[in-house]
Design a protein around this motif. Structure first.
Motif, PDB file in Angstrom:
ATOM      1  N   ASN A 220       0.928  -1.254   0.066  1.00  0.00           N
ATOM      2  CA  ASN A 220      -0.191   0.098   0.004  1.00  0.00           C
ATOM      3  C   ASN A 220       0.720   1.516  -0.327  1.00  0.00           C
ATOM      4  O   ASN A 220       0.368   2.157  -0.725  1.00  0.00           O
ATOM      5  N   LEU A 221       1.989   0.947   0.715  1.00  0.00           N
ATOM      6  CA  LEU A 221       2.585   2.186   0.769  1.00  0.00           C
ATOM      7  C   LEU A 221       3.537   2.545  -0.260  1.00  0.00           C
ATOM      8  O   LEU A 221       3.670   3.391  -1.328  1.00  0.00           O
ATOM      9  N   GLN A 223       2.729   1.245  -3.732  1.00  0.00           N
ATOM     10  CA  GLN A 223       1.125   2.206  -4.813  1.00  0.00           C
ATOM     11  C   GLN A 223       0.687   4.066  -3.512  1.00  0.00           C
ATOM     12  O   GLN A 223       0.711   5.030  -4.729  1.00  0.00           O
ATOM     13  N   GLN A 224       0.586   4.411  -2.851  1.00  0.00           N
ATOM     14  CA  GLN A 224      -0.024   6.010  -2.012  1.00  0.00           C
ATOM     15  C   GLN A 224       1.204   6.668  -2.958  1.00  0.00           C
ATOM     16  O   GLN A 224       1.443   7.401  -3.300  1.00  0.00           O
ATOM     17  N   VAL A 225       2.728   5.840  -3.077  1.00  0.00           N
ATOM     18  CA  VAL A 225       3.743   7.226  -3.085  1.00  0.00           C
ATOM     19  C   VAL A 225       3.664   7.065  -5.064  1.00  0.00           C
ATOM     20  O   VAL A 225       4.097   8.091  -5.456  1.00  0.00           O
ATOM     21  N   VAL A 226       3.462   6.016  -5.674  1.00  0.00           N
ATOM     22  CA  VAL A 226       3.680   5.880  -6.667  1.00  0.00           C
ATOM     23  C   VAL A 226       2.421   6.870  -7.346  1.00  0.00           C
ATOM     24  O   VAL A 226       2.935   7.308  -8.646  1.00  0.00           O
ATOM     25  N   THR A 227       0.917   6.855  -6.850  1.00  0.00           N
ATOM     26  CA  THR A 227       0.632   7.479  -7.072  1.00  0.00           C
ATOM     27  C   THR A 227       0.727   8.603  -7.175  1.00  0.00           C
ATOM     28  O   THR A 227       0.377   9.566  -8.294  1.00  0.00           O
ATOM     29  N   ILE A 255      10.521   4.668   5.382  1.00  0.00           N
ATOM     30  CA  ILE A 255      10.880   4.361   3.910  1.00  0.00           C
ATOM     31  C   ILE A 255      10.198   5.125   2.785  1.00  0.00           C
ATOM     32  O   ILE A 255      10.840   4.501   1.506  1.00  0.00           O
ATOM     33  N   LYS A 256       8.982   5.432   2.906  1.00  0.00           N
ATOM     34  CA  LYS A 256       8.449   6.565   2.054  1.00  0.00           C
ATOM     35  C   LYS A 256       9.307   7.468   1.855  1.00  0.00           C
ATOM     36  O   LYS A 256       9.321   8.068   0.179  1.00  0.00           O
ATOM     37  N   ASN A 261      12.544   9.275  -2.711  1.00  0.00           N
ATOM     38  CA  ASN A 261      14.185   9.927  -3.630  1.00  0.00           C
ATOM     39  C   ASN A 261      14.410   8.994  -4.230  1.00  0.00           C
ATOM     40  O   ASN A 261      14.787   9.378  -5.814  1.00  0.00           O
ATOM     41  N   LEU A 262      14.211   7.642  -4.509  1.00  0.00           N
ATOM     42  CA  LEU A 262      14.344   6.831  -5.804  1.00  0.00           C
ATOM     43  C   LEU A 262      13.926   7.029  -6.645  1.00  0.00           C
ATOM     44  O   LEU A 262      14.516   7.214  -7.908  1.00  0.00           O
TER      45      LEU A 262
END
Ligand code: ADP
Length: 359
Positions: A220-221, A223-227, A255-256, A261-262
């Protein structure tokens, strides 16, 4: 040159003790020979005098050692060599004995002095090393304090400036050009990131980068960052397919931060309309997150350094500070994981980070 006169280190002892030791040790060593000549007559007096030279040269250095040799030669020749109580030597074996004693005495004195020089040099170097280490520690401490103070002092004014800038651009949006507002926003964002990064560096240096772990749905984490990243980078395709929910105990925010950053790096270093792929792999012991881009890639010579503090690749223009990967590495290491990269110039890069399951 080993025996350079300037490099001679004279043991710091009073003159009369160094030379007095030569005389007294000779007398002390020869006394048993005088009083027990019946027992010791076969033992060469020159042989008996060698310890005196060793003691004197070790204690006093080259010159007292040579002095002991010289006095030993005179006493040995005068009192213990045929004909007694003269300095005349008639016997060839006696002559050889005297000669050998002289040579051995000189050699012992020189060797002792060399040993003194080496010891004194090593002691001086150790002292200098200690001094340099103390200076470095002091400078490092001052640098950390400076970093901390500057970052903390900048944080508040920047936040205020950001709020004011939003208000002004909102109030004057009819007058101001859209690009100007975007540029202002971008520069303030950059400044905020720099201050946040500097604060993180300061925490890392003080060993105070706290990690607050809790059970997290990593799928989920991601997915949130990707979105979110897809929203702000519409010209790239950022892709993530997650087949199942993967839970892990980590510091969610940190971790987010690594993921952002990546992904920000992947966007920054690849051209428009290319694909960025985020995948998640699970093994028995760990979970590995993979961020793959089709960008410019990294030169082999830069690969060993890109996780270093302030390291940036300079053969193209990028807006960065060289801190993101360093902080990411520290965060992952705090989770007892690993972060690494595979890359081919002009083909793209694949960044990996692993997180152990049993945290
Ligand atoms: P910066 O803020 O400069 O991006 P980072 O520590 O995040 O600092 O990255 C260090 C350097 O690593 C960058 O200057 C860049 O040259 C290189 N780099 C990082 N990610 C990528 C990537 N995905 N593709 C190519 N180069 C990258």
């Amino acid at each position: 040159m080993v025996f350079n006169i300037k490099s001679i280190s004279v043991p710091h002892r009073p003159f009369f003790i160094k030379y007095g030791l030569a005389l007294s040790s000779i007398i002390y060593i020869l006394l048993p020979r005088v009083y027990h000549s019946d027992l010791l007559w076969q033992v060469s007096p020159f042989l008996m005098l060698i310890p005196s030279i060793i003691i004197t040269s070790w204690y006093g250095g080259l010159l007292p050692g040579l002095f002991a040799t010289f006095v030993g030669l005179i006493i040995g020749d005068y009192f213990f060599t045929h004909p007694f109580y003269t300095f005349i030597i008639t016997d060839i074996p006696d002559l050889i004995r005297v000669f050998l004693f002289g040579v051995i005495g000189i050699l012992i004195s020189i060797l002792s002095q060399l040993l003194h020089n080496a010891l004194s040099k090593a002691t001086t170097e150790a002292k200098q090393q200690k001094h340099i280490t103390r200076l470095l520690q002091e400078t490092n401490k001052q640098k950390s304090t400076f970093l901390n103070v500057v970052a903390h002092e900048l944080k508040t004014p920047i936040t205020i400036i950001r709020i004011l800038a939003y208000r002004i651009s909102d109030q004057y949006k009819q007058v101001l050009e859209k690009e100007t507002i975007q540029e202002l926003d971008g520069e303030l964002e950059r400044l905020t990131i720099l201050v946040d990064d500097l604060l993180d560096i300061s925490r890392i240096e003080k060993g105070k980068l706290h990690i607050e772990k809790k059970r997290t749905n990593l799928s989920n984490l991601i997915q949130q960052v990707v979105t979110r990243m897809q929203e702000i980078s519409p010209q790239h395709t950022i892709h993530h397919t997650s087949t199942k929910n993967i839970f892990i105990t980590v510091d969610e925010l940190r971790i987010k931060q690594v993921l952002i950053n990546l992904l920000a790096n992947a966007v920054k270093h690849s051209s428009k309309h290319t694909m960025i792929d985020v995948t998640l792999h699970e093994t028995k012991t760990e979970i590995v997150v993979v961020v793959k881009d089709e960008g410019i890639g990294i030169n082999p010579k830069d690969m060993p350094h890109i996780f270093d503090m302030f390291y940036q690749v300079h053969d193209y223009f990028t807006k960065g500070f060289g801190l993101g990967l360093y902080i990411s590495k520290e965060i992952i290491q705090q989770h007892k994981g690993n972060i690494w990269v595979e890359s081919k110039k002009r083909k793209g890069s694949i960044f990996y980070f692993s997180l152990p399951k049993n945290q």
